[in-house]
Design a protein around this motif. Sequence first.
Motif, PDB file in Angstrom:
ATOM      1  N   GLY A 141      -5.699   6.675   3.857  1.00 43.08           N
ATOM      2  CA  GLY A 141      -4.788   7.098   2.790  1.00 43.08           C
ATOM      3  C   GLY A 141      -4.488   8.581   2.809  1.00 43.08           C
ATOM      4  O   GLY A 141      -3.425   9.026   2.386  1.00 43.08           O
ATOM      5  N   MET A 142      -5.423   9.377   3.330  1.00 40.96           N
ATOM      6  CA  MET A 142      -5.276  10.829   3.295  1.00 40.96           C
ATOM      7  C   MET A 142      -4.454  11.393   4.455  1.00 40.96           C
ATOM      8  O   MET A 142      -4.088  12.562   4.436  1.00 40.96           O
ATOM      9  CB  MET A 142      -6.657  11.502   3.308  1.00 40.96           C
ATOM     10  CG  MET A 142      -7.413  11.331   2.021  1.00 40.96           C
ATOM     11  SD  MET A 142      -6.547  12.049   0.615  1.00 40.96           S
ATOM     12  CE  MET A 142      -5.816  10.579  -0.087  1.00 40.96           C
ATOM     13  N   LYS A 143      -4.203  10.553   5.454  1.00 39.62           N
ATOM     14  CA  LYS A 143      -3.515  11.091   6.639  1.00 39.62           C
ATOM     15  C   LYS A 143      -2.190  11.742   6.287  1.00 39.62           C
ATOM     16  O   LYS A 143      -1.815  12.753   6.847  1.00 39.62           O
ATOM     17  CB  LYS A 143      -3.337  10.002   7.695  1.00 39.62           C
ATOM     18  CG  LYS A 143      -4.679   9.640   8.320  1.00 39.62           C
ATOM     19  CD  LYS A 143      -4.598   8.865   9.608  1.00 39.62           C
ATOM     20  CE  LYS A 143      -6.001   8.848  10.244  1.00 39.62           C
ATOM     21  NZ  LYS A 143      -6.359   7.579  10.835  1.00 39.62           N
ATOM     22  N   GLY A 144      -1.487  11.172   5.306  1.00 43.04           N
ATOM     23  CA  GLY A 144      -0.204  11.756   4.910  1.00 43.04           C
ATOM     24  C   GLY A 144      -0.306  13.098   4.208  1.00 43.04           C
ATOM     25  O   GLY A 144       0.654  13.866   4.117  1.00 43.04           O
ATOM     26  N   PHE A 145      -1.488  13.430   3.685  1.00 36.58           N
ATOM     27  CA  PHE A 145      -1.641  14.646   2.897  1.00 36.58           C
ATOM     28  C   PHE A 145      -1.728  15.912   3.755  1.00 36.58           C
ATOM     29  O   PHE A 145      -1.509  17.010   3.269  1.00 36.58           O
ATOM     30  CB  PHE A 145      -2.913  14.563   2.023  1.00 36.58           C
ATOM     31  CG  PHE A 145      -2.720  13.823   0.730  1.00 36.58           C
ATOM     32  CD1 PHE A 145      -2.448  12.468   0.721  1.00 36.58           C
ATOM     33  CD2 PHE A 145      -2.809  14.486  -0.479  1.00 36.58           C
ATOM     34  CE1 PHE A 145      -2.271  11.786  -0.478  1.00 36.58           C
ATOM     35  CE2 PHE A 145      -2.641  13.811  -1.689  1.00 36.58           C
ATOM     36  CZ  PHE A 145      -2.372  12.457  -1.688  1.00 36.58           C
ATOM     37  N   PHE A 146      -2.107  15.750   5.011  1.00 34.84           N
ATOM     38  CA  PHE A 146      -2.271  16.927   5.878  1.00 34.84           C
ATOM     39  C   PHE A 146      -1.383  16.789   7.109  1.00 34.84           C
ATOM     40  O   PHE A 146      -1.846  16.343   8.153  1.00 34.84           O
ATOM     41  CB  PHE A 146      -3.741  17.081   6.296  1.00 34.84           C
ATOM     42  CG  PHE A 146      -4.662  17.258   5.131  1.00 34.84           C
ATOM     43  CD1 PHE A 146      -5.454  16.221   4.685  1.00 34.84           C
ATOM     44  CD2 PHE A 146      -4.730  18.474   4.469  1.00 34.84           C
ATOM     45  CE1 PHE A 146      -6.307  16.375   3.595  1.00 34.84           C
ATOM     46  CE2 PHE A 146      -5.577  18.647   3.370  1.00 34.84           C
ATOM     47  CZ  PHE A 146      -6.359  17.591   2.936  1.00 34.84           C
ATOM     48  N   PRO A 147      -0.115  17.168   6.977  1.00 29.89           N
ATOM     49  CA  PRO A 147       0.815  16.978   8.091  1.00 29.89           C
ATOM     50  C   PRO A 147       0.386  17.692   9.361  1.00 29.89           C
ATOM     51  O   PRO A 147       0.597  17.205  10.456  1.00 29.89           O
ATOM     52  CB  PRO A 147       2.141  17.546   7.568  1.00 29.89           C
ATOM     53  CG  PRO A 147       1.826  18.266   6.323  1.00 29.89           C
ATOM     54  CD  PRO A 147       0.508  17.813   5.822  1.00 29.89           C
TER      55      PRO A 147
END
Lengths: 221, 227
Positions: free
Chosen positions: B140-146
Amino acid sequence: MANSDHIVLLDYSVSPFAMRVRLALAAKGVEYLIKEEDLTQSKSSLLLKVNPVHKKIPVLIHNGKPVCESLIIVEYIDEVWKDRCRLLPADPYQRAKAKFWADFIDKMVYPSGYKVWAANGEVQEAGKKEFIDRIKMLEGELKSNPYFGGETLGFLDIAFLPLYYWFHTLETFGKFSIEAECPKLVAWGKRCMEEEFVYTSLPHPHKVYDLVVDYKKKMGI
Amino acid sequence: MGEENKVTLYGMWASPFVKRVEIALKIKGIPYEYVEEDLKNKSQLLLQYNPVHKKVPVLVHNGKPIAESLVILEYIEETWKNGPKILPEDPYERAKVRFWASFIQQQLLDSLVSAAKSSGEAHEKAMKEAFEKLTVFEEGMKGFFPSGTPHFEDENIGFLDIVLCSLFGPHKAQEEAHGLKIIDPERHPLVYSWVTALNEVPAVKESLPPHDKMVALIQFLRRNAPH
């Protein structure tokens, strides 16, 4: 911008969580489409796509973007449509109190309520006592106001109102009277029920009971 | 500190819920008084300020008590408008942050607490569940740190960072006490690098509970867990 908004609610009419979202949308006069999920059947591919983490309703899909968790959705609705019918108060301390009690409902009241309608014997009896003790604490928060939000319905009213619609169901399964223990709370519920946006959004308490009986039968509870 | 803005935090040194409030107060530069509670012998004041849950943390601001750590964080954000913002401005981004904070709080924490308080088969089951949830979180967090790697040069940490590091900041102590890796850089590289980067931020580093004391506490809780 308002006219090009596309809003879909993944819903289940008798779910108290979904009811909160319907109330918030109605309070704000927002138009939306309902996609009813049948919780007695396997989950739709749309639900699994928009809420892969919890696979639960309600989910609000606003212009394609999903928002999950009922209280988070209600707060989102309040922030997006901030130009009308404020749900959370402006003052940070009052906001914190409203959120604290909404969290209390989720953490402490719903689990007790579940024991009343879904369990029997000793578990149900313990649930009844717990439920009454806990909603009495909430009743205290009304003080001398007509609503938890003060003079008008607000965030905490919306957070709690679905449970008021479930009182008849709980009383029937639990064979007890909530009004006898919490008359002020029942008076509050009746007052809320007179609001058009409320009674047009929620199934009547007797209908809730019929739906829950049906749900229990289908789920073997 | 004048009477007009008196802030007191009632807490306990090992509580992740208390930690998150401490970190938020430090990030915002808010002076406060800290009161350590003995949870086996709670003070009258704590019971008066939080009669519903009787728990820490409680933030008392000019005599008004606020309880529940995530509610306190939002209160801090809304009350002290100067200084860094911990929540995004956009309502959709805010909803995402609140969703994941709730996931960490309710799902991840529950599994870890079950693991901490159990032993044998129950403990293994709880740890397996915790790992599965960590994987859901990692995805879920992959999108938070481009850019891929979290880094925090200006101490610019937010709501979700605070919730995460309050729970996993002391992971080395948790791992020593349990005798296994909780945040494995191979299984959960993003969470691992994120927590490691957060632990270097001064406000977080200062708030980390002492390692040995933490290990001893977790081991004590496990030994005394009901079987």
